[in-house]
Design an enzyme around this catalytic site. Sequence first.
Site, PDB file in Angstrom:
ATOM      1  N   ARG A 322     -70.272 -66.019 -49.572  1.00  0.00           N
ATOM      2  CA  ARG A 322     -70.769 -66.432 -50.889  1.00  0.00           C
ATOM      3  C   ARG A 322     -69.670 -66.616 -51.939  1.00  0.00           C
ATOM      4  O   ARG A 322     -69.705 -67.596 -52.674  1.00  0.00           O
ATOM      5  CB  ARG A 322     -71.828 -65.453 -51.423  1.00  0.00           C
ATOM      6  CG  ARG A 322     -73.099 -65.380 -50.559  1.00  0.00           C
ATOM      7  CD  ARG A 322     -74.223 -64.616 -51.243  1.00  0.00           C
ATOM      8  NE  ARG A 322     -74.696 -65.332 -52.408  1.00  0.00           N
ATOM      9  CZ  ARG A 322     -74.463 -64.979 -53.650  1.00  0.00           C
ATOM     10  NH1 ARG A 322     -73.823 -63.870 -53.913  1.00  0.00           N
ATOM     11  NH2 ARG A 322     -74.870 -65.719 -54.643  1.00  0.00           N
ATOM     12  N   CYS A 351     -57.280 -66.720 -41.790  1.00  0.00           N
ATOM     13  CA  CYS A 351     -56.200 -67.611 -42.189  1.00  0.00           C
ATOM     14  C   CYS A 351     -56.708 -68.808 -42.983  1.00  0.00           C
ATOM     15  O   CYS A 351     -56.769 -69.935 -42.477  1.00  0.00           O
ATOM     16  CB  CYS A 351     -55.422 -68.052 -40.954  1.00  0.00           C
ATOM     17  SG  CYS A 351     -54.705 -66.627 -40.135  1.00  0.00           S
ATOM     18  N   GLU A 352     -57.120 -68.553 -44.200  1.00  0.00           N
ATOM     19  CA  GLU A 352     -57.596 -69.568 -45.140  1.00  0.00           C
ATOM     20  C   GLU A 352     -57.307 -69.048 -46.539  1.00  0.00           C
ATOM     21  O   GLU A 352     -57.557 -67.872 -46.823  1.00  0.00           O
ATOM     22  CB  GLU A 352     -59.127 -69.735 -45.058  1.00  0.00           C
ATOM     23  CG  GLU A 352     -59.675 -70.270 -43.769  1.00  0.00           C
ATOM     24  CD  GLU A 352     -59.555 -71.781 -43.634  1.00  0.00           C
ATOM     25  OE1 GLU A 352     -59.356 -72.467 -44.671  1.00  0.00           O
ATOM     26  OE2 GLU A 352     -59.651 -72.260 -42.499  1.00  0.00           O
ATOM     27  N   TYR A 379     -78.004 -63.526 -47.833  1.00  0.00           N
ATOM     28  CA  TYR A 379     -77.020 -64.561 -47.536  1.00  0.00           C
ATOM     29  C   TYR A 379     -75.636 -63.966 -47.255  1.00  0.00           C
ATOM     30  O   TYR A 379     -74.614 -64.549 -47.588  1.00  0.00           O
ATOM     31  CB  TYR A 379     -76.973 -65.605 -48.666  1.00  0.00           C
ATOM     32  CG  TYR A 379     -78.339 -66.216 -48.906  1.00  0.00           C
ATOM     33  CD1 TYR A 379     -78.903 -67.062 -47.958  1.00  0.00           C
ATOM     34  CD2 TYR A 379     -79.089 -65.905 -50.040  1.00  0.00           C
ATOM     35  CE1 TYR A 379     -80.183 -67.597 -48.140  1.00  0.00           C
ATOM     36  CE2 TYR A 379     -80.363 -66.431 -50.235  1.00  0.00           C
ATOM     37  CZ  TYR A 379     -80.902 -67.274 -49.272  1.00  0.00           C
ATOM     38  OH  TYR A 379     -82.157 -67.795 -49.451  1.00  0.00           O
TER      39      TYR A 379
HETATM   40  C1  PLP Z   1     -84.025 -70.765 -49.124  1.00  0.00           C
HETATM   41  C2  PLP Z   1     -85.459 -71.034 -49.352  1.00  0.00           C
HETATM   42  C3  PLP Z   1     -86.285 -70.069 -49.920  1.00  0.00           C
HETATM   43  C4  PLP Z   1     -85.749 -68.759 -50.427  1.00  0.00           C
HETATM   44  O1  PLP Z   1     -84.910 -68.931 -51.506  1.00  0.00           O
HETATM   45  P1  PLP Z   1     -84.341 -67.653 -52.303  1.00  0.00           P
HETATM   46  O2  PLP Z   1     -83.503 -68.240 -53.362  1.00  0.00           O
HETATM   47  O3  PLP Z   1     -83.561 -66.852 -51.334  1.00  0.00           O
HETATM   48  O4  PLP Z   1     -85.523 -66.921 -52.845  1.00  0.00           O
HETATM   49  C5  PLP Z   1     -87.622 -70.347 -50.040  1.00  0.00           C
HETATM   50  N1  PLP Z   1     -88.136 -71.528 -49.629  1.00  0.00           N
HETATM   51  C6  PLP Z   1     -87.371 -72.495 -49.091  1.00  0.00           C
HETATM   52  C7  PLP Z   1     -87.989 -73.764 -48.661  1.00  0.00           C
HETATM   53  C8  PLP Z   1     -86.015 -72.283 -48.930  1.00  0.00           C
HETATM   54  O5  PLP Z   1     -85.249 -73.243 -48.402  1.00  0.00           O
END
Ligand code: PLP
Length: 428
Positions: A322, A351-352, A379
């Site tokens: 992230r 290595c980046e 994530y």
């Molecule tokens: C990624 C996603 C979510 C969840 O999103 P968050 O920001 O993690 O709450 C819900 N619906 C769809 C279609 C997504 O692609």
Amino acid sequence: MSEDFTALPGFSRRDGELFCEDLNLRKLADQFGTPLYVYSREALKTALESWLRGISGTKHRVFYAMKANSNLALLKFFRDAGIGFDIVSPGELKRALMVGAKGEDIVYSGVGKSREDIRTALRAGIGCFNVESIPELDRINEVALQEKLLAPISVRVNPDVDAKTHPYISTGLKNNKFGVAYDQTVALYRHAASLPGVQISGIDMHIGSQITELEPFVHAADKIFDIVEQLAQHGITLDHLDFGGGLGVRYTDETPPSAETLVKAVSQKASERGFADLPIYFEPGRSLVARAGVLLTTVEYLKPTQAKNFMIVDAAMNDMVRPTLYQAQMPLVNCTEREQSQQWDVVGPVCETGDFLARSIELAAQPGDVLAMTGAGAYGMSMASNYNSRGRAAEVLVSGSRAWLIRRRETIEELTALENTVPNEAFM
Ligand SMILES: *Cc1c(COP(=O)(O)O)cnc(C)c1O
């Protein structure tokens, strides 16, 4: 970045040491090794309860978007709490079924469903396909007819509202790949109504992620209700509205509304527009898991240079992408309190140049110390890779004074197990 564990359920500082519930995080790092993801069950519960308070007394439903974190132990927790799942692949479908979810408790999102994906989901009795394009709708119809099944569908509308978040996680703008253009939606529903293999079930949207204001949600809802009204004029009625996910969390100083507040604001808007009885689905991912997790990493070296001070740790961008992918700022704190902080770029062994966990942060740490990155439950592990032939981290779930290893560390044997060499003679 300030350290405020009073606001972080499940985590606290006790006598200078950082705890997850009743367990000392430094000791967990000793026991399981680092990099290590640690999740608090108490924190998962706190996050879930805010959503449940929001929907209590209504016909609304929560579907956990498992791409945020798809560890089976977490999925089982959510399944046992009675919520459904939002999935984006047959792999995620399999995970949902593995923890006992029924097809009807699963909604299927994503722009690129293959014929095989659709067939698998139909056979599992999927609750709803969230359809993202005309050719996808036609394909779902075709596969359903072949299978002699009826496919429940929602059309994902792109409401063209600015979610005011990072461009990579904004999905509800005209120039995103997601959803059907707002002014083509009614025509698409009329087309769907003519297809014998599909059954119109709902309408869907998802405008982005890490949204910290109410206004874009409420604005998008208003635009969706306009469409629902137009559909009614064409005799098309819906059994639900899927509001998507996207609610943001506090990583550093963000002040997102609570899930309960969001649900109530959307319900209020639905009532105002005369849709008080329409069940609303929510698909939260991040807001259910982000703050329940920390990523533990050990400091390997301190490397002050003329330009910058680098703190080299054993977690890298392959463990947590992230910061480099979204310029996300995530707090890093020392599990053991120390004096005399300095400014550091905290970087991993990959290595980046983009391999960093944090840049220019104040931190006091020595080699051997264990750092905790907070807000790492969403994530993090689900986006981890094997780049640089690094095995993915282990994961631990804590409840009270007990810890369960819910995913063990990957070994190099496992990483190479799928590969074959080809003898040189073969190329002659
Ligand atoms: C990624 C996603 C979510 C969840 O999103 P968050 O920001 O993690 O709450 C819900 N619906 C769809 C279609 C997504 O692609």
